[in-house]
Design an enzyme around this catalytic site. Structure first.
Site, short mmCIF file in Angstrom:
data_model
loop_
_atom_site.label_atom_id
_atom_site.label_comp_id
_atom_site.label_asym_id
_atom_site.label_seq_id
_atom_site.Cartn_x
_atom_site.Cartn_y
_atom_site.Cartn_z
N HIS A 4 0.66 -0.72 -0.07
CA HIS A 4 0.01 -0.23 0.21
C HIS A 4 1.01 1.25 0.14
CE1 HIS A 4 -2.97 3.27 1.67
NE2 HIS A 4 -2.16 3.08 1.99
N SER A 57 -3.53 1.33 -4.83
CA SER A 57 -3.90 -0.16 -3.76
C SER A 57 -4.76 -0.80 -3.48
CB SER A 57 -2.75 0.24 -2.47
OG SER A 57 -3.62 0.38 -1.52
N GLU A 66 -5.42 9.82 0.57
CA GLU A 66 -5.75 8.58 0.50
C GLU A 66 -7.05 8.16 -0.28
OE1 GLU A 66 -3.22 6.73 3.93
OE2 GLU A 66 -4.25 5.55 1.96
N HIS A 123 1.44 5.35 -2.28
CA HIS A 123 2.13 6.64 -2.31
C HIS A 123 2.86 7.09 -2.26
CE1 HIS A 123 -0.37 7.59 1.23
NE2 HIS A 123 -0.86 6.15 1.50
N1 HBI Z 1 1.91 5.91 10.69
N2 HBI Z 1 3.03 4.33 9.50
C1 HBI Z 1 1.85 5.51 8.91
N3 HBI Z 1 1.06 5.50 7.32
C2 HBI Z 1 -0.14 6.53 7.92
O1 HBI Z 1 -0.49 5.91 7.09
C3 HBI Z 1 -0.45 6.75 9.20
C4 HBI Z 1 0.50 7.09 9.98
N4 HBI Z 1 0.42 7.40 10.99
C5 HBI Z 1 -1.02 8.04 11.07
C6 HBI Z 1 -1.48 8.20 10.02
N5 HBI Z 1 -1.06 7.41 9.11
C7 HBI Z 1 -3.12 9.15 9.87
O2 HBI Z 1 -3.65 9.51 11.95
C8 HBI Z 1 -2.37 9.79 9.19
O3 HBI Z 1 -3.60 10.66 8.78
C9 HBI Z 1 -2.25 11.01 9.93
FE FE Z 2 -1.74 5.68 3.38
#
Ligand code: HBI
Ligand code: FE
Length: 288
Positions: A136, A201, A182, A141
């Site tokens: 993903h 994804s 997203e 991303h």
């Molecule tokens: N951590 N590894 C990872 N990937 C994410 O997409 C991610 C995260 N922590 C918090 C988060 N996304 C979401 O709360 C965001 O909306 C900030």
């Molecule tokens: Fe994501």
């Protein structure tokens, strides 16, 4: 110090990933040599299927960068991806054990470092997984970080996140990430296209997000997005549509403080219905 594991949102599912390997900033080593031939094969199958599905559905900026990355044969070494990405927009990817706390996440984005999960889903999760895994993060991303405007938006988002924490507005700002990075859609000269990683994804949501008449597609409006709740484990009921990455960057380049003050006392909108003032867009006709 081993990092504290993180679960997705309020879910009661156990955290995925080995957080004992993470450093204070939640980054860890990728340990590329530990991936098995079966994992490389699973990744290559996921990639080949999704590559077929994104054609004609993903935005051009995504397709162009994906072709340039050429990372479909096996799980790539993150340092190889870093080299190409850093040359393009100064972004780097860093390995993380899985979901990380908002604070660590925003900090990494503000430093133009995108966290990529090191673990890959199991074969049983080939068609659907709740948590973000390596596929993903990499497939969904990383390609758009090659687009200069989107790359600047992602860094500004990280900086905004660090400010939002101080204003207890994390929940509102997380919605902006959800409905753009997203699950965002973009209106192009050739029709609706996808730029959100959660859709790019996903085998099921790519087509559905563009053509399903049961879903709502609403012209991007910052206050409307910040006020709209979302669900993490089902197809989205509402998608927000931008006219371009420049519009997204400009509309979010303002100080959010007065918007937080206005919205924080108000109840969130549910994603299953339109609100007065929404610019509702039609589903794509073509089942391309
Ligand atoms: N951590 N590894 C990872 N990937 C994410 O997409 C991610 C995260 N922590 C918090 C988060 N996304 C979401 O709360 C965001 O909306 C900030
Ligand atoms: Fe994501």
């Amino acid at each position: 110090m081993s990092a504290t594991p993180v679960t997705y949102g309020g879910s009661r599912r156990p955290p995925r990933g080995d957080y004992s390997l993470a450093r204070d900033d939640y980054t860890c080593d990728q340990n590329w040599d530990l991936y098995t031939p079966q994992q490389h094969e699973l990744y290559a199958r996921l990639y080949a299927r999704q590559l077929r599905l994104v054609d004609g559905r993903a935005c051009d900026e995504f397709l162009k960068a994906l072709a340039h990355l050429d990372m479909g044969a096996r799980i790539p070494r993150f340092e190889d991806v870093c080299e190409r990405l850093a040359r393009a927009t100064g972004w780097r990817i860093v390995a993380v054990p899985g979901l990380i706390p908002e604070d660590a996440f925003f900090r990494l984005l503000s430093q133009r470092r995108f966290p990529v999960t090191v673990w890959l889903r199991t074969p049983e999760e080939f068609d659907y997984i709740v948590e973000p895994d390596l596929f993903h993060d990499l497939f969904g991303h990383v390609p758009l970080l090659f687009d200069p405007v989107f790359a600047d938006y992602m860094q500004a988002y990280g900086e905004g996140g660090l400010k939002a924490q101080r204003r207890h507005a994390l929940e509102l700002l997380a919605r902006l990430y959800w409905y753009t990075v997203e699950f965002g859609l973009i209106d192009t000269a050739r029709g609706l296209r996808v730029y959100g990683a959660g859709i790019l994804s996903s085998p099921g949501e790519l087509q559905r997000s563009l053509v399903d008449p049961a879903a709502l597609r609403i012209g991007f409006d910052l206050r409307r997005v910040l006020r709209t709740a979302y669900e993490i484990d089902d197809f989205q009921k509402t998608y927000f549509v931008i006219d371009g990455f420049a519009q997204l960057f400009q509309q979010t380049a303002q100080d959010f403080t007065p918007i937080y003050e206005q919205l924080l006392p108000l109840p969130p909108f549910t994603p299953d219905r339109a609100q007065s003032g929404d610019r509702v867009l039609p589903a794509s006709a073509s089942s391309c």
